[in-house]
Scaffold this motif. Structure first.
Motif, short mmCIF file in Angstrom:
data_model
loop_
_atom_site.label_atom_id
_atom_site.label_comp_id
_atom_site.label_asym_id
_atom_site.label_seq_id
_atom_site.Cartn_x
_atom_site.Cartn_y
_atom_site.Cartn_z
N LEU A 152 0.84 -1.21 0.00
CA LEU A 152 0.00 0.00 0.00
C LEU A 152 0.87 1.25 0.00
O LEU A 152 0.63 2.20 -0.76
CB LEU A 152 -0.90 0.01 1.24
CG LEU A 152 -2.06 -0.99 1.30
CD1 LEU A 152 -2.64 -1.02 2.71
CD2 LEU A 152 -3.14 -0.62 0.30
N GLY A 153 1.88 1.26 0.87
CA GLY A 153 2.73 2.43 0.98
C GLY A 153 3.59 2.66 -0.25
O GLY A 153 3.90 3.81 -0.58
N ALA A 154 3.99 1.58 -0.94
CA ALA A 154 4.77 1.76 -2.16
C ALA A 154 4.00 2.57 -3.18
O ALA A 154 4.59 3.39 -3.92
CB ALA A 154 5.15 0.39 -2.74
N ALA A 155 2.69 2.37 -3.25
CA ALA A 155 1.86 3.13 -4.18
C ALA A 155 1.54 4.52 -3.65
O ALA A 155 1.75 5.53 -4.31
CB ALA A 155 0.57 2.36 -4.46
N THR B 21 -1.70 9.40 -7.49
CA THR B 21 -2.84 10.27 -7.22
C THR B 21 -3.91 10.06 -8.27
O THR B 21 -3.76 9.23 -9.18
CB THR B 21 -2.39 11.75 -7.18
OG1 THR B 21 -3.47 12.56 -6.69
CG2 THR B 21 -1.95 12.23 -8.56
N ARG B 22 -5.02 10.81 -8.16
CA ARG B 22 -6.18 10.62 -9.02
C ARG B 22 -5.81 10.72 -10.50
O ARG B 22 -5.15 11.68 -10.92
CB ARG B 22 -7.27 11.64 -8.68
CG ARG B 22 -7.88 11.46 -7.30
CD ARG B 22 -9.04 12.41 -7.07
NE ARG B 22 -8.62 13.81 -7.14
CZ ARG B 22 -8.09 14.48 -6.12
NH1 ARG B 22 -7.90 13.87 -4.96
NH2 ARG B 22 -7.76 15.75 -6.26
N GLY B 23 -6.25 9.71 -11.26
CA GLY B 23 -6.06 9.72 -12.70
C GLY B 23 -4.73 9.19 -13.18
O GLY B 23 -4.53 9.03 -14.39
N ASP B 24 -3.80 8.89 -12.28
CA ASP B 24 -2.51 8.34 -12.70
C ASP B 24 -2.67 6.96 -13.33
O ASP B 24 -3.62 6.22 -13.01
CB ASP B 24 -1.56 8.22 -11.50
CG ASP B 24 -0.88 9.52 -11.14
OD1 ASP B 24 -1.02 10.50 -11.90
OD2 ASP B 24 -0.21 9.57 -10.09
N ALA C 269 -0.05 -7.27 -4.73
CA ALA C 269 -1.51 -7.15 -4.66
C ALA C 269 -1.90 -5.96 -3.79
O ALA C 269 -2.86 -5.24 -4.08
CB ALA C 269 -2.11 -8.44 -4.11
N ALA C 270 -1.16 -5.75 -2.70
CA ALA C 270 -1.44 -4.60 -1.85
C ALA C 270 -1.14 -3.29 -2.57
O ALA C 270 -1.83 -2.29 -2.37
CB ALA C 270 -0.63 -4.69 -0.55
N ALA C 271 -0.11 -3.28 -3.43
CA ALA C 271 0.17 -2.08 -4.22
C ALA C 271 -0.97 -1.79 -5.19
O ALA C 271 -1.31 -0.63 -5.42
CB ALA C 271 1.49 -2.26 -4.97
N ILE C 272 -1.56 -2.85 -5.76
CA ILE C 272 -2.74 -2.67 -6.61
C ILE C 272 -3.87 -2.01 -5.81
O ILE C 272 -4.49 -1.04 -6.25
CB ILE C 272 -3.22 -4.04 -7.15
CG1 ILE C 272 -2.18 -4.65 -8.10
CG2 ILE C 272 -4.59 -3.91 -7.82
CD1 ILE C 272 -2.14 -4.09 -9.48
N ALA C 273 -4.13 -2.55 -4.61
CA ALA C 273 -5.17 -1.98 -3.76
C ALA C 273 -4.86 -0.54 -3.39
O ALA C 273 -5.76 0.32 -3.33
CB ALA C 273 -5.35 -2.83 -2.50
N GLY C 274 -3.58 -0.24 -3.14
CA GLY C 274 -3.18 1.12 -2.81
C GLY C 274 -3.40 2.08 -3.97
O GLY C 274 -3.85 3.21 -3.77
N ALA C 275 -3.06 1.64 -5.19
CA ALA C 275 -3.27 2.47 -6.36
C ALA C 275 -4.75 2.78 -6.57
O ALA C 275 -5.14 3.91 -6.89
CB ALA C 275 -2.68 1.79 -7.60
N ARG C 276 -5.56 1.76 -6.35
CA ARG C 276 -7.01 1.98 -6.47
C ARG C 276 -7.50 2.94 -5.41
O ARG C 276 -8.30 3.84 -5.70
CB ARG C 276 -7.74 0.64 -6.34
CG ARG C 276 -9.26 0.77 -6.45
CD ARG C 276 -9.93 -0.56 -6.20
NE ARG C 276 -11.38 -0.47 -6.37
CZ ARG C 276 -12.23 -1.45 -6.09
NH1 ARG C 276 -11.76 -2.60 -5.62
NH2 ARG C 276 -13.52 -1.29 -6.28
N LEU C 277 -7.03 2.77 -4.18
CA LEU C 277 -7.44 3.64 -3.09
C LEU C 277 -7.06 5.10 -3.37
O LEU C 277 -7.78 6.02 -3.01
CB LEU C 277 -6.79 3.16 -1.80
CG LEU C 277 -7.33 3.69 -0.47
CD1 LEU C 277 -8.78 3.30 -0.26
CD2 LEU C 277 -6.47 3.16 0.68
N ALA C 278 -5.91 5.29 -4.03
CA ALA C 278 -5.44 6.64 -4.34
C ALA C 278 -6.15 7.26 -5.53
O ALA C 278 -5.93 8.44 -5.83
CB ALA C 278 -3.93 6.61 -4.60
N GLY C 279 -6.98 6.47 -6.24
CA GLY C 279 -7.74 7.02 -7.35
C GLY C 279 -7.09 6.89 -8.71
O GLY C 279 -7.45 7.63 -9.64
N ALA C 280 -6.13 5.98 -8.86
CA ALA C 280 -5.48 5.78 -10.15
C ALA C 280 -6.52 5.41 -11.21
O ALA C 280 -7.54 4.77 -10.91
CB ALA C 280 -4.40 4.71 -10.05
#
Length: 383
Positions: A168-171, A178-181, A193-204
């Motif tokens: 999560l923190g890597a993302a 951030t949003r739209g990335d 998998a956690a990085a995927i979840a982090g990217a989604r949480l950040a609005g990618a």
């Protein structure tokens, strides 16, 4: 009085783990004794067993843990018995050069317990990441205990203590998604998998999962990946660029940690894009790259240590999101096992069949054990 509990150790390099009796001292100054509820089986524990981190055997394994504080040292003021906590391995010192510069997530002098836990014959144990939580109770530095809402399921919450937080923190923290990335993650095991979840949480916007295992790609889609690339069937660099208008993602996260996957991240990203290395290389790995390519592509080349997290800041916030149903931590719990099953869990980890095996040491819920909280976030857990 010191207590005797059952714990899991690695006695020598490559040897099967053993369940032994461990002496746990009373909490001294700056320390806490924690009753462990659950502990995830992390690749780092396997690295300890295999000698990939050091040779200070015997190692007391386990570190992705949730538990209840049972005892604190006389000088501990912000923690008390009954607190429900996630254990962390970044108890910041507040005085090193990183902390003084306002960057405590890089703390170079993190605290561990001063006293040692021992075998019955007095042999001192080296606790994995200063924690050692494959046992009923453990002794840690008080700063390694992060209080969270006791409504959070321990098997899921404890995973923030290492692998899930790293991804999560890597993302979010290191990659600054951030949003739209557009984001790509190479390697979709637990951290990826956690990085995927982090990217989604950040609005990618576009989130590309890259792996060689269709099972992992399916999990990545469930966690928010919009695209999946099987690296057995397609060149990852070409695929990442094709899925982003020919340019490459804004951020590429290497969750494998091999020279070839890092190069895929480096060449696959957009010009002036960001590469984040969160997968841990082995000591013999080297990287050769034309310096002109480094200059010509610009951007940022980063390593992510523990997801550049600050546990007291990030753990309670992420648990609140989990309780609101916005962070699917339960997805990472593939199976719940007993403390005698750690060696088998290592074998399943190598096969790639699981995201996380979680050892259930005490099935009692935190609220039943009197867990208290510094958070009042509303919401319900959703699977």
């Amino acid at each position: 009085m010191p207590q005797q509990v059952q714990g899991i150790i690695a006695r020598s390099k490559g040897a099967p783990v053993e369940k032994v009796t461990v002496n746990v001292p009373d909490a001294g100054p700056g320390e806490a004794v924690v009753r462990v509820l659950t502990c995830g089986v992390c690749h780092t524990d396997l690295h300890y067993r295999e000698g990939g981190i050091g040779d200070d055997y015997p190692y007391l394994l386990g570190h992705e843990a949730a538990g209840i504080v049972e005892q604190v040292g006389d000088d501990v003021r912000d923690l008390e018995p009954g607190d429900y906590v996630i254990l962390n391995w970044r108890a910041v010192c507040g005085t090193c050069r990183a902390c003084k510069r306002g960057r405590p997530w890089y703390c170079f002098n993190t605290f561990n317990a001063t006293q040692k836990m021992t075998l019955e014959d007095g042999t001192e144990l080296s606790a994995a990441l200063g924690i050692g939580a494959f046992m009923d109770k453990t002794l840690v530095a008080a700063g390694q205990c992060t209080k969270v809402d006791p409504r959070a399921r321990p098997a899921a919450a404890g995973l923030l203590g290492c692998g899930v937080m790293a991804g999560l923190g890597a993302a979010i923290n290191t990659g600054n998604v951030t949003r739209g990335d557009s984001v790509a993650v190479i390697g979709c095991g637990g951290v990826g998998a956690a990085a995927i979840a982090g990217a989604r949480l950040a609005g990618a916007g576009t989130i590309i999962a890259v792996d060689v295992d269709e099972r992992k790609l399916a999990v990545a889609r469930a966690l928010g990946a919009t695209e999946a690339v099987n690296a057995r069937d397609a060149d990852p660099v070409e695929a990442m660029q094709a899925l982003t208008g020919g340019f490459g993602p804004d951020v590429v996260i290497d969750a494998v940690g091999r020279p070839e996957t890092w190069k895929q991240a480096f060449y696959g990203r957009d010009l002036a894009g960001t590469v984040v290395l969160v997968g841990v290389p082995t000591p013999e790995m080297t990287l050769e790259l034309p310096l002109l390519d480094v200059f010509g592509r610009g951007g940022s080349l980063k390593s992510s240590w523990y997801g550049d997290c600050l546990p007291d800041r990030d753990f309670p916030m992420l648990i609140d999101l989990y309780l609101q149903g916005r962070l699917p931590l339960d997805t990472f719990v593939t199976e719940e096992i007993g403390i005698d099953d750690v060696e088998e869990a290592f074998a399943r980890m190598k096969s790639g069949d699981i995201l996380r095996s979680v050892v259930i040491i005490d099935p009692t819920s935190p609220t039943e054990l009197g867990g208290t909280s510094n958070s009042a976030a509303p919401g319900e857990v959703t699977a």
